[in-house]
Scaffold this motif. Structure first.
Motif, mmCIF file in Angstrom:
data_model
loop_
_atom_site.group_PDB
_atom_site.id
_atom_site.type_symbol
_atom_site.label_atom_id
_atom_site.label_comp_id
_atom_site.label_asym_id
_atom_site.label_seq_id
_atom_site.Cartn_x
_atom_site.Cartn_y
_atom_site.Cartn_z
ATOM 1 N N MET A 91 9.687 35.617 -69.170
ATOM 2 C CA MET A 91 9.583 36.918 -68.415
ATOM 3 C C MET A 91 8.485 37.625 -68.660
ATOM 4 O O MET A 91 8.124 38.477 -67.961
ATOM 5 C CB MET A 91 11.055 37.471 -68.017
ATOM 6 N N GLN A 92 8.557 37.904 -70.106
ATOM 7 C CA GLN A 92 7.659 38.782 -70.577
ATOM 8 C C GLN A 92 6.220 38.486 -70.207
ATOM 9 O O GLN A 92 5.230 39.103 -69.953
ATOM 10 C CB GLN A 92 7.852 39.150 -71.874
ATOM 11 N N ALA A 93 5.857 37.167 -70.246
ATOM 12 C CA ALA A 93 4.535 36.386 -69.952
ATOM 13 C C ALA A 93 4.212 36.460 -68.541
ATOM 14 O O ALA A 93 3.070 36.779 -68.285
ATOM 15 C CB ALA A 93 4.567 34.911 -70.531
ATOM 16 N N TYR A 94 5.414 36.540 -67.672
ATOM 17 C CA TYR A 94 4.810 36.847 -66.411
ATOM 18 C C TYR A 94 4.710 38.240 -65.864
ATOM 19 O O TYR A 94 3.856 38.462 -64.925
ATOM 20 C CB TYR A 94 6.057 36.548 -65.381
ATOM 21 N N ALA A 95 4.813 39.183 -66.831
ATOM 22 C CA ALA A 95 4.464 40.630 -66.689
ATOM 23 C C ALA A 95 3.230 40.766 -67.082
ATOM 24 O O ALA A 95 2.249 41.627 -66.998
ATOM 25 C CB ALA A 95 5.460 41.445 -67.305
ATOM 26 N N ARG A 96 2.355 39.587 -67.893
ATOM 27 C CA ARG A 96 1.170 40.057 -68.482
ATOM 28 C C ARG A 96 0.146 38.875 -67.939
ATOM 29 O O ARG A 96 -0.835 38.374 -68.748
ATOM 30 C CB ARG A 96 1.267 39.648 -69.940
ATOM 31 N N LEU A 97 0.509 38.537 -66.681
ATOM 32 C CA LEU A 97 -0.511 37.093 -66.207
ATOM 33 C C LEU A 97 -1.871 37.914 -66.044
ATOM 34 O O LEU A 97 -2.165 39.093 -65.696
ATOM 35 C CB LEU A 97 0.088 36.844 -64.687
ATOM 36 N N PRO A 98 -2.753 36.984 -66.193
ATOM 37 C CA PRO A 98 -4.504 37.431 -66.111
ATOM 38 C C PRO A 98 -4.613 37.404 -64.608
ATOM 39 O O PRO A 98 -4.381 36.686 -63.497
ATOM 40 C CB PRO A 98 -4.912 36.254 -66.913
#
Length: 227
Positions: A91-98
């Motif tokens: 979920m954290q990675a989804y908030a840092r998508l490129p």
């Protein structure tokens, strides 16, 4: 009013497959890395399905909840066995998508041409602001307009009406730009112009008889046509 382009965010400006690296790492630790591409695809599909179902039920929740519930469902469906820590990291990675590679240059060209650009998303304003900021493209947008402000999801006509309300614009002056056919059809149904960003040559468009005003393969082409 000057013509304004309202850009969808997830899948149009921001690459939702950008979560794949984190997903591969998490699944590799479980001996299931080969499932990562299928997991990513099904997670995205279920995320959208849940937003549509919530809309039909009149049971609005923030888009991030649809995303997290879709993650849990996909984990169960593929029998991956993610831990709570795994899910939190994803979920954290989804908030840092490129952002897609063509985005910054196209937005810069549109800005130089005097075109007003806004971000227009099912995500909450806070989530979208953070996403655009970390992707380095927030400065190209006059504002962020979120479906959360009316507690509905695109393609509900009320969301597109809210867009025009916020912009104080007429339908003929307002363009939606999206890679999602459901969004393009929703905007056209609401009387707006719409450009479909067909990021995959194999991507089909729904045969509803409601077609985009413009179809482009990338945002660089869009900037050439509308800039």
């Amino acid at each position: 009013m000057t013509q304004v382009l309202a850009f969808d965010v997830y899948g149009t400006l921001i690459d939702t497959l950008g979560v794949l690296t984190e997903l591969e790492q998490r699944l590799d630790a479980l001996g299931k890395m080969a499932l990562a591409p299928e997991f990513s695809r099904r997670w995205r599909d279920k995320q959208l399905e849940y937003s549509f179902r919530r809309g039909l039920m009149g049971g609005y929740v923030p888009f991030s909840q649809c995303t997290e519930e879709a993650l849990v469902f996909t984990d169960r469906a593929l029998q991956v066995g993610l831990s709570e820590t795994d899910r939190a990291h994803l979920m954290q990675a989804y908030a840092r998508l490129p952002a897609f590679a063509d985005v910054a240059g196209a937005l810069r060209r549109l800005s130089e041409a005097g075109v007003t650009c806004v971000a227009f998303s099912n995500g909450t304003g806070q989530a979208v602001e953070g996403l655009l900021e970390q992707a380095g493209i927030r400065d190209h947008f006059e504002t962020v307009i979120s479906a959360d402000e009316v507690k509905r999801f695109k393609p509900d006509p009320a969301v597109y009406a809210h867009l025009r309300y916020r912009l104080e614009s007429e339908p003929g002056d307002t363009w939606l730009v999206s890679s999602n056919p459901f969004d393009v059809i929703g905007a056209r149904h609401a009387g707006l112009h719409a450009a479909w960003v067909r990021r995959s040559a194999e991507a089909p468009f729904d045969p509803w008889g409601i077609d985009p005003d413009l179809t482009v393969g990338d945002l660089a082409t869009l900037a050439e046509r509308l800039g």
